[in-house]
Enzyme design. Structure first.
Site, PDB file in Angstrom:
ATOM      1  N   SER A 263       0.825  -1.202   0.000  1.00 55.12           N
ATOM      2  CA  SER A 263       0.000   0.000   0.000  1.00 55.12           C
ATOM      3  C   SER A 263       0.866   1.262   0.000  1.00 55.12           C
ATOM      4  O   SER A 263       1.704   1.438  -0.873  1.00 55.12           O
ATOM      5  CB  SER A 263      -0.921  -0.049   1.223  1.00 55.12           C
ATOM      6  OG  SER A 263      -1.792   1.031   1.226  1.00 55.12           O
ATOM      7  N   ASP A 614      -8.670  -3.439  -6.158  1.00 58.82           N
ATOM      8  CA  ASP A 614      -8.607  -4.338  -5.022  1.00 58.82           C
ATOM      9  C   ASP A 614      -9.393  -3.780  -3.838  1.00 58.82           C
ATOM     10  O   ASP A 614      -9.101  -4.078  -2.704  1.00 58.82           O
ATOM     11  CB  ASP A 614      -7.163  -4.633  -4.638  1.00 58.82           C
ATOM     12  CG  ASP A 614      -6.465  -3.427  -4.060  1.00 58.82           C
ATOM     13  OD1 ASP A 614      -7.073  -2.348  -4.021  1.00 58.82           O
ATOM     14  OD2 ASP A 614      -5.306  -3.555  -3.654  1.00 58.82           O
ATOM     15  N   HIS A 667      -7.536  -5.444  -0.634  1.00 56.32           N
ATOM     16  CA  HIS A 667      -6.315  -4.689  -0.404  1.00 56.32           C
ATOM     17  C   HIS A 667      -5.453  -5.253   0.723  1.00 56.32           C
ATOM     18  O   HIS A 667      -4.240  -5.400   0.583  1.00 56.32           O
ATOM     19  CB  HIS A 667      -6.695  -3.249  -0.090  1.00 56.32           C
ATOM     20  CG  HIS A 667      -5.533  -2.320  -0.101  1.00 56.32           C
ATOM     21  ND1 HIS A 667      -4.733  -2.162  -1.209  1.00 56.32           N
ATOM     22  CD2 HIS A 667      -5.030  -1.509   0.840  1.00 56.32           C
ATOM     23  CE1 HIS A 667      -3.788  -1.287  -0.941  1.00 56.32           C
ATOM     24  NE2 HIS A 667      -3.945  -0.875   0.287  1.00 56.32           N
TER      25      HIS A 667
END
Lengths: 696, 664
Positions: A263, A614, A667
Site C-alpha cells: 500500500s 482491489d 487490499h
C-alpha cells in the site's frame, strides 16, 4: 431469552423429581413456622411489630427472586461457557476429518526452498501500530501502550484524549508539544492490526517455514502519519532502515535484500530509494550504487503508485465508501450493504470504520466525523495518496482511461475489461455501453452533472472561482470542533458546489481552498504532477521523491520491480457529492450523495463510481507504472530494470471457516493470498521474475 | 414469572392446579405458604450451584467494572494516604532540574531475563509460532511441560539449535521490559528515561539469546554485528553523541566480550578497529555485574539448586523436591540448563587467588548477623573474635557441615580425579531423563563425596569430572583463570574475552566504567552438600538444608554460607574489578579508564503497596531503585562520575580487595 427460559425449565425437572423427600420435610418446617407466627394473636403491640418485621424479612427473599433468577441464569451460562471453553481447549489442534490445506511455506519447503535473500517488510498506512511515549495527564498509565492497533480500547474509554494524542501539529505536521506518539518497532508493529485481524502475520509465518527469522526478516515500521521526509527528521526512520538493510546484507553472506512494501509503503520505499542515494544533508549519502548493491527486488503489494481517489473523499469530507455505506445503513434503506460494511470494515482509511453506528448520530453530540476529519487532516501522509499524474492519467472532464469498463461484477467476463494503459482505450466497447462513465470527474456535485457531456456544463473557470485569499466570514463561534470548514463562508461553500465537476487537476485547487493549511503543509512534502524534464535540478528536492512520475528509478539494472495486486473488486474511482444542509456551523458542508444510484450493473452505486481494483486501489494506480511507465528503458526507468505485473483474481472465501480467505484479492486480505505468498517466497528464495512465470 | 410456573407445573406432576390459577396479580404478594413451597421445590442443588456461580460472576464483573471505571490515579491516592506523599520518580525530578536526552542508551539484559520466542518447532508446539516460550506468562510450561523443555534445550554437543527447532530472542525493548506480567525488569528505568525525553530511537535493547555462549550468538544470530551496527547508527543519528551502555547481570560479561570482539579484526571479530570503543562509548554502567562469576552458578551446574540461575525452579519450589508425580522435574531442568553454555560464563573466575583457598578467603571477617554488628566487627576485630567464628568461604563446596568448619589439616581427602567411573547402573533405561550422573556410577559419586572440600579451582575439576561433556563445551568458550602475561598471543582467542582477568580493557581513556550493585542482602557464597540416598534416577548430590549455624547470626543457613551482596552476586565479584583490578592504570586497564563504585544499600519495601520497593538492592529489583535510576539518568544526560560524587561504598569491598593478592 426464550431459549434460556426453556433451558431452565429442563433443569427444573430432574432435581425436583429426584428429591421429593427432602423437600417434603422442608415444607413441613415452613408450615410450622408460619403457624407459630399466626397463632398467638392476642399478644402485645411489641410482639406484633416484631412479627411484622419478621414478615417483612420473610417477604424479602421473595422479592429477591428476580435477582436470584438472574444470578442463576448468569451462573448457568458461565458454567456452560466454561465447559465449552474447556472442551474446545481439549480438542486436538486439528480435528480428524477436517483437512487443513497445506500452507505454501510448508509446500515450498518440501520443494527444497530455503531462506536466501533477507526480507524487508514495509507496512502501509494505518496498519502499523503506534504507541505512546509521552502524553498529557489524561493519558496517564498508557506509557508504551498501543494507541493505534491492538484492541483500540482507549477509543471507547477516553475518545477525546485519544484523538488529541493521535493528532499532529497543524502547522508543522510534527508532534504537538508535550505529546510523543511513536511507531511500534519490530515485527509486532504490523503483524496483526487488531487481535485476529492479520496484516503481515500469514506472510511472516510462511517465510519462517522456509527458514526466515529475526536476523533476516525486518519490519521497517515508521510513523505513517508523518510525511515521509519527516519520519527521517523526527525519528531517523530512513537512516535506520538503511542501516538495517546494510547490516542484513553483510550478516547474511552478502545477499541482497528483497523488499516487500504494501500500500502506502510502496511510496515510502520509493522515497527511500531516492533518499538513500542523495548526498547527506537531505539524503542518506549511500552513493549512486547503493540500491544496485543492496536490493535484489521490490515486490510491491497493492501499490498505490499513482494515488487513490479514496484519499480525495477522505480529505474532502472524511468519508470513503465505507462511511457512506454506513450512513446508508443507518437510514435503513438497504440492508444488503451490511456485508460490504463488514468487508470494508478494516480497509485503508479505516479510522472511520471503528465505530460505525456512531458517525451520524449527532444525537450524542459527539460529532465524530468532524473530529476525525480534523485529526486525519493533521496527517501529512494522506496527501501522498492523492491521485498523481493529473488529467493525463486520471482523465479529464470527458475522457478517462478506464472508459468502457463494465461494472457488472457478477458476470466475470467483463470484469477484466479495464484498460491498463492510457492509450489502450477500447473505443468500440466504449460505444456499446450506453452512458460512458466519466471517471475523470473525480468529484461532481449531483448525479446529473456527473453524466452530462462537458459542453453542457455551466462554464465556470475554477481558477477564477477559487480566489481563496481570505476567510471573510470567520465564525469564531464554531470553536469546539475546529475544521477548516468553519473558516469558509457559506457563499464559498455554495460556489464550490456550483462548479460541479473536478478532475484530478482541479481537484487540488478545490482541496487547497477547502483545507488550505493542510495542503500548504503537505505540498511542501509531496508533489502530484508529471515531470517534463527529469533532469531539471528542481527534482532533486525531496517532495518529488515519492511520485513515480517525477523521479527516475535508481541505476540498478539487476533489480526487479513487481506489482502484485488483487483485481475483481469494485473500487472507488469517482464520487457524486451534495452539499449537506449547511445551517449548522460545525457541520461538514459536503456529503457523498448516497442516494445517487445507477441502474443494475451500473458503475454508480450510492454516490460512488466504481472501477476494477482491489477495493482500495484502482488497477490503473497499481499497475500503470509496471505496465508502461517503467517497462523497458523509459525516462522514469533509465537503467531498464525489469518489471513484472502479477494480478490475483479476487475470490471471496467460500465459507466462514476460511476466515478472510486464501484467494482474496482485497487490499489487505491479499496478504493471506496463497498465490501471492508463494510468489514472494520464491523470489525471496532466489527466483527471478522470469522463473516465477513473468506476467500474470 | 407466572408464565413460567404455569408451563412447568403440569410437567412436574404437582398437585393443586388451583393454586396456580389464584396465583397472579396481587396474590403474588400474599404470603401463602404454598407458592413459596413450590419455589423451594424448584430450588435444587444444581440450581444453588448455578446461583452461587452466578452471584460470584456478577460480583466479579461488577468489581471489574468498578476497577476499570476507577480513575487511574486512584491507587496513588490510597498509597499516599497510607504512606504519606510519594517522592517524585527520578525522571520527573530530574526533568524539573532541566535534564534532557543527551547520550543514546543501550541496555544489555542479563541471563534469564530476556524473552525467547519460537520460530520453528516440533509437532507438539504447533500454534506457538512467534509466541514467547520464555518470559510472559509461561503458560506453555504448564500446558505441555515436556514439549517446552524439549524446545528450550539446546543441542548437547554443539550448544546450538537442535535440528528442527529454532527458538530466537525477542527483539526490541519488549524483550526484557517485563519478565512476567507485572514483574518489571527494565520497564521502570525506561519509563524514567522517557520522562526526560528518551524514546525508541535513543534507547536500544541489545537482546541476545542468553542460552548460547557469547561467541555463538554471533555465529548463529550475528547478534554482536547487529549490536555494533545499532550503536554506530545511534551515534550517527544522534549527532555524534557516544552511547551509554547499561548491562545488567550476565550482560556485563556479554558486553566485555563485545568490546573485545568489536576491536578484533574481521574473521573472528567485528573489525571495528582499535579505537571503536573510544569513539562510540561514553560510559558503561554495570548493574549487579558478576565480573568474577557467582558461586551460585556452581551449585546450579552441580545439582541445579541455585535460586535464580535456574529460575524455572522457583516456579514451584516445594513441588520440585518431591518426585511423587514421577515427573523428575529437577532432572529435566538439569538436563535442560546443562545445554545452556551461558551458565558456564558465571563459574567463579580467578581461582583461589580471588575466591580464597582452603583456609583463607578475602571476606573471612564478615559477620552475617545484622548490619550494625558488621560495622562494629570491622572496626574492632578483636572484640568480636570470640563470638564470630571465621567462615571458610574459600571452600565453595564441602561435604558435611563439620568438614566445612574444620581446619584443612584435619580433613582427610581422597583424590577423586583418579577414581574410575563405575559402570553404568544396570537400570538406566528406567530413567528416561538422561543426565551425566548416570554414567558416573556409584564409585564415582562416592569418590566425589570423599574428597570432602572443594575450592574454586578444584570446583572446576569437579565439574569436569561430573559433567565432562558440558565442561568440554564450556572450556571451548570460557576461561576462568588469571592471565600471567596479557600480551601472550593465546589471549586473542575469544574464550578469554569475557574474563576480565584475562583481557585488557580497550584503549579508551575517556570512557568510564561504573560498577553499581546492591549490598546488604545475604548472598550465597559456599555450600554444604550431602549425598542423597542413592535412588536410581536421582541427582546424587543435594545441598544439606539441615546444616545450620548454631547461633542466630551464623552465616550458615540451610546449607548455604552467605556473605554480603545483592542476593545473587557477592560484593567481591561485583566490585573487585572496579575497586582494584581496573582502578588506575593496571595491566588489565592499560589506558587508565576511570572506574567508579556505586553501592546501594538494601532497604526492603516498607509495605506491600510499594511493590518491589524503590530502595531495593536485590539483584533484579535494583533496577527499580530510585537512587540508581537517578545516577543512570544523570550519566545519560551527560554527567561524569565526578559529578555523581565518585565512589559510594557501604560494604567492605575496598578492604577485601586489598587482601586479594593479585599482580596488577
Amino acid at each position: 431469552m426464550g431459549s434460556i427460559l426453556r433451558f431452565r425449565k429442563l433443569w427444573y425437572l430432574g432435581p425436583v423429581r429426584c428429591s421429593p423427600l427432602e423437600l417434603q420435610s422442608f415444607e413441613n418446617r415452613e408450615v410450622d413456622k408460619e403457624d407459630e407466627g399466626v397463632a398467638p394473636k392476642v399478644e402485645s403491640v411489641v410482639v406484633d411489630k416484631k412479627r411484622e418485621q419478621k414478615k417483612r424479612n420473610k417477604r424479602q427473599p421473595k422479592e429477591w427472586r428476580c435477582i436470584d433468577y438472574c444470578c442463576w441464569i448468569i451462573g448457568y451460562l458461565c458454567t456452560t461457557w466454561w465447559l465449552l471453553f474447556f472442551v474446545y481447549h481439549c480438542l486436538p489442534a486439528t480435528l480428524p476429518g477436517f483437512q487443513v490445506p497445506e500452507s505454501p511455506g510448508t509446500r515450498l519447503k518440501s520443494e527444497g526452498l530455503s531462506a536466501l535473500h533477507p526480507v524487508v517488510l514495509v507496512p502501509g498506512i494505518v496498519t502499523g501500530g503506534l504507541e505512546l511515549w509521552e502524553g498529557r495527564p489524561c493519558a496517564e498509565g498508557l506509557f508504551r501502550k498501543r494507541l493505534w492497533g491492538g484492541s483500540f480500547a482507549e477509543i471507547f474509554k477516553r475518545p477525546f484524549c485519544w484523538l488529541e494524542h493521535l493528532s499532529l501539529h497543524n502547522e508543522t505536521g510534527l508532534d504537538p508539544p508535550g505529546i510523543r506518539v511513536r511507531a511500534v518497532p519490530g515485527l509486532v508493529a504490523a503483524d496483526y492490526f487488531a487481535p485476529g485481524y492479520f496484516v503481515w502475520a500469514v506472510l511472516i509465518e510462511n517465510l519462517a517455514k522456509i527458514g526466515y527469522e529475526g536476523k533476516n526478516l525486518h519490519m521497517a515500521a515508521y510513523d505513517w502519519r508523518l510525511s515521509f521526509q519527516n519520519t527521517e527528521i523526527r525519528d531517523q526512520a530512513l537512516s535506520r532502515l538503511k542501516s538495517k538493510i546494510e547490516v542484513m546484507y553483510v550478516t547474511n553472506g552478502y545477499k541482497k535484500v528483497v523488499v516487500v512494501p504494501h500500500s502506502m509503503g510502496v511510496l515510502y520505499f520509493l522515497h527511500f530509494l531516492k533518499w538513500v542515494e542523495s548526498p547527506p544533508p537531505i539524503g542518506g549519502g549511500g552513493g549512486p550504487g547503493w540500491c544496485a548493491r543492496h536490493i535484489q527486488a521490490v515486490m510491491n503489494i497493492g501499490p498505490a503508485f499513482l494515488g487513490v481517489p479514496k484519499a480525495v473523499s477522505n480529505i474532502f469530507s472524511a468519508e470513503g465508501k465505507d462511511v457512506a455505506f454506513i450512513r446508508y445503513n443507518v437510514q435503513g434503506l438497504r440492508e444488503k450493504f451490511a456485508n460490504c460494511v463488514l468487508h470494508t470494515y478494516f480497509t485503508v482509511f479505516l479510522s472511520r470504520a471503528m465505530a460505525p453506528g456512531v458517525f451520524d448520530s449527532e444525537i450524542l453530540g459527539l460529532r465524530t466525523l468532524e473530529h476525525l476529519l480534523r485529526v486525519s487532516r493533521t496527517w501529512d501522509s494522506t496527501v501522498s495518496l492523492l491521485p498523481k499524474g493529473g488529467e493525463t492519467i486520471w482523465g479529464n472532464l470527458d475522457w478517462s482511461p478506464e472508459e468502457g469498463h463494465g461494472c457488472d461484477f457478477t458476470t466475470k467476463g467483463e470484469a477484466h475489461a479495464s484498460g491498463n494503459s492510457v492509450n489502450n482505450v477500447n473505443q468500440s466497447r466504449g460505444l456499446e455501453v450506453k452512458d460512458l462513465v466519466k471517471y475523470g470527474r473525480i468529484i461532481s456535485f449531483g448525479k446529473a452533472v456527473s453524466q452530462l457531456p462537458s459542453s453542457q456544463l455551466p462554464n465556470i473557470d475554477p481558477k477564477q472561482e477559487f480566489s481563496c485569499s481570505s476567510a471573510t466570514n470567520f465564525s469564531s463561534l464554531c470553536g469546539e470542533v475546529w475544521t477548516e470548514y468553519d473558516e469558509m463562508s457559506r457563499e464559498r461553500v455554495q460556489k464550490i458546489a456550483k462548479t460541479n465537476c473536478y478532475t484530478a487537476i482541479t481537484l487540488f485547487d478545490l482541496l487547497r481552498c477547502v483545507a488550505p493549511k493542510m495542503m500548504q503543509r503537505a505540498e511542501a512534502h509531496f508533489s502530484h504532477g508529471i515531470s517534463e524534464n527529469l533532469d531539471d535540478p528542481k527534482y532533486a528536492h525531496y517532495r518529488y521523491w515519492s511520485n513515480p512520475l517525477e523521479t527516475k528509478l535508481p541505476n540498478a539494472p539487476d533489480m526487479e520491480i513487481y506489482c502484485l495486486y488483487g483485481v475483481g473488486i469494485p473500487t472507488e474511482r469517482a464520487y457524486v457529492y451534495k452539499s449537506s444542509p449547511a445551517d449548522k456551523c460545525k457541520h461538514i458542508p459536503f456529503r457523498i450523495d448516497s442516494s445517487a444510484d445507477g441502474d443494475e450493473g451500473s458503475c454508480l452505486n450510492s454516490g460512488v463510481y466504481f472501477v476494477d481494483g482491489d477495493e482500495s486501489v484502482p488497477v490503473i494506480s497499481a499497475g500503470f507504472m509496471c505496465a508502461k511507465g517503467w517497462r523497458g528503458g523509459t525516462r522514469f526507468n533509465p537503467s531498464g530494470m525489469a518489471t513484472y505485473i502479477r494480478e490475483y483474481k479476487h475470490k471471496a472465501p467460500a465459507s466462514l471457516l476460511e476466515g478472510r480467505g486464501t484467494e482474496s484479492g482485497a487490499h489487505v486480505d491479499i496478504m493471506g493470498n496463497v498465490a501471492l505468498i508463494e510468489d514472494v517466497l520464491r523470489v525471496a528464495a532466489g527466483s527471478t521474475g522470469k522463473e516465477i512465470g513473468g506476467e500474470k | 414469572m407466572s408464565y413460567l410456573r404455569r408451563r412447568k407445573v403440569p410437567k412436574t406432576q404437582n398437585s393443586e392446579p388451583h393454586e396456580i390459577v389464584t396465583e397472579n396479580g396481587d396474590n403474588e404478594k400474599k404470603k401463602t405458604p404454598k407458592p413459596k413451597l413450590k419455589e423451594h421445590k424448584r430450588w435444587s442443588c444444581v440450581d444453588s450451584c448455578c446461583w452461587f456461580i452466578g452471584c460470584i460472576c456478577s460480583i466479579w464483573w461488577f468489581l471489574l467494572f468498578m476497577y476499570n471505571a476507577m480513575p487511574a490515579s486512584f491507587p496513588q491516592y490510597v498509597t499516599e494516604a497510607i504512606t504519606g506523599p510519594l517522592t517524585d520518580p527520578p525522571g520527573v525530578k530530574l526533568r524539573k532540574e532541566g535534564l534532557t536526552v543527551n547520550h543514546p542508551v543501550v541496555f544489555v539484559p542479563g541471563i534469564v531475563t530476556g524473552g525467547l520466542e519460537l520460530w520453528e518447532g516440533r509437532q507438539c508446539a504447533e500454534g506457538l509460532f512467534r509466541k514467547k516460550l520464555w518470559g510472559g506468562t509461561f503458560g506453555e510450561l504448564y500446558k505441555r511441560p515436556l514439549c517446552w523443555v524439549e524446545h528450550m534445550s539446546l543441542d548437547n554437543e554443539t550448544g546450538l539449535d537442535r535440528s528442527g527447532i529454532r527458538v530466537r530472542p525477542v527483539s526490541g525493548l519488549v524483550a526484557a521490559d517485563y519478565f512476567a506480567p507485572g514483574y518489571f525488569i527494565w520497564a521502570v528505568l525506561m519509563a524514567n528515561l522517557a520522562r526526560i525525553g528518551y524514546e525508541e530511537k535513543t534507547m536500544y535493547m541489545a537482546a541476545y539469546d542468553w542460552r548460547l555462549s557469547f561467541q555463538n550468538t554471533e555465529v548463529r544470530d550475528q547478534t554482536l554485528s547487529r549490536i555494533k551496527s545499532n550503536i554506530e547508527l545511534m551515534v550517527a543519528t544522534n549527532g555524534g553523541k557516544k552511547v551509554v551502555v547499561i548491562p545488567h547481570s550476565m550482560g556485563a560479561l556479554y558486553f566485555l566480550h563485545f568490546m573485545k570482539w568489536v576491536e578484533t579484526p574481521a574473521p573472528i571479530g567485528g573489525g571495528g578497529g582499535s579505537d571503536w570503543c573510544a569513539k562510540h562509548i561514553k560510559a558503561i554502567l554495570n548493574i549487579g555485574a558478576p565480573f568474577l562469576g557467582v558461586p551460585k552458578a556452581v551449585a546450579g551446574l552441580f545439582s541445579i539448586e541455585a535460586k535464580d540461575i535456574a529460575m524455572a525452579r522457583a516456579f514451584a519450589p516445594g513441588f520440585l523436591d518431591k518426585d511423587v508425580f514421577g515427573l523428575q522435574t529437577l532432572q529435566h531442568m538439569m538436563r535442560m540448563t546443562r545445554t545452556w553454555d551461558s551458565t558456564m560464563s558465571m563459574i567463579p573466575k580467578g581461582g583461589d587467588t580471588v575466591w580464597g583457598g582452603l583456609d583463607w578467603s578475602p571476606e573471612a571477617d564478615f559477620a552475617c548477623s545484622t548490619k550494625k554488628l558488621k560495622m562494629n566487627d570491622t572496626n574492632n576485630d578483636k572484640g568480636c573474635l570470640g563470638s564470630v567464628k571465621r567462615v571458610n568461604y574459600g571452600r565453595i563446596i564441602s561435604f558435611g557441615k563439620d568438614v566445612a568448619g574444620r581446619h584443612s589439616s584435619e580433613i582427610e581427602r581422597l583424590d577423586f580425579r583418579g577414581a574410575i567411573k563405575g559402570n553404568n547402573l544396570p537400570n538406566t533405561t528406567k530413567c528416561d531423563v538422561w543426565t551425566e550422573y548416570h554414567e558416573m556410577g556409584v564409585e564415582g559419586i562416592k569418590a566425589v563425596a570423599d574428597y570432602k572440600v572443594y575450592t574454586s579451582e578444584l570446583v572446576l575439576d569437579l565439574l569436569r569430572y561430573v559433567a565432562p561433556k558440558l565442561m568440554a563445551r564450556g572450556d571451548a568458550h570460557f576461561s576462568y583463570g588469571i592471565a600471567d602475561n596479557l600480551d601472550d598471543t593465546k589471549y586473542e582467542h575469544y574464550k578469554y574475552w569475557s574474563n576480565p582477568l584475562e583481557t585488557k580493557l580497550p584503549n579508551a581513556p575517556d570512557m568510564e566504567i561504573y560498577s553499581m550493585y546492591g549490598v546488604g542482602i545475604p548472598t550465597e557464597r559456599a555450600y554444604v552438600y550431602k549425598l542423597t540416598p542413592t535412588a536410581e534416577c536421582y541427582i546424587p548430590f543435594q545441598i544439606d538444608t539441615s546444616a545450620d549455624g548454631g547461633s542466630e547470626d551464623s552465616c550458615l543457613k540451610g546449607g548455604v554460607f552467605s556473605v554480603d551482596g545483592d542476593e545473587t552476586v557477592p560484593v567481591l565479584s561485583a566490585g573487585f574489578m572496579c575497586a582494584k583490578g581496573w582502578r588506575g592504570k593496571t595491566r588489565f586497564n592499560p589506558s587508565g579508564i576511570r572506574t567508579y563504585i556505586r553501592e546501594y544499600d538494601h532497604a526492603p519495601p516498607a509495605n506491600l503497596l510499594e511493590g518491589r520497593g524503590t530502595q531495593s538492592g536485590a539483584h533484579v529489583d535494583i533496577l527499580g531503585n530510585f537512587a540508581l535510576i537517578e545516577d543512570i539518568i544523570r550519566v545519560a544526560a551527560g554527567a561524569t562520575g565526578e559529578d555523581l560524587g565518585g565512589d559510594r561504598v557501604y560494604s567492605n569491598i575496598l578492604k577485601w580487595s586489598e587482601r586479594i593478592n593479585l599482580q596488577l
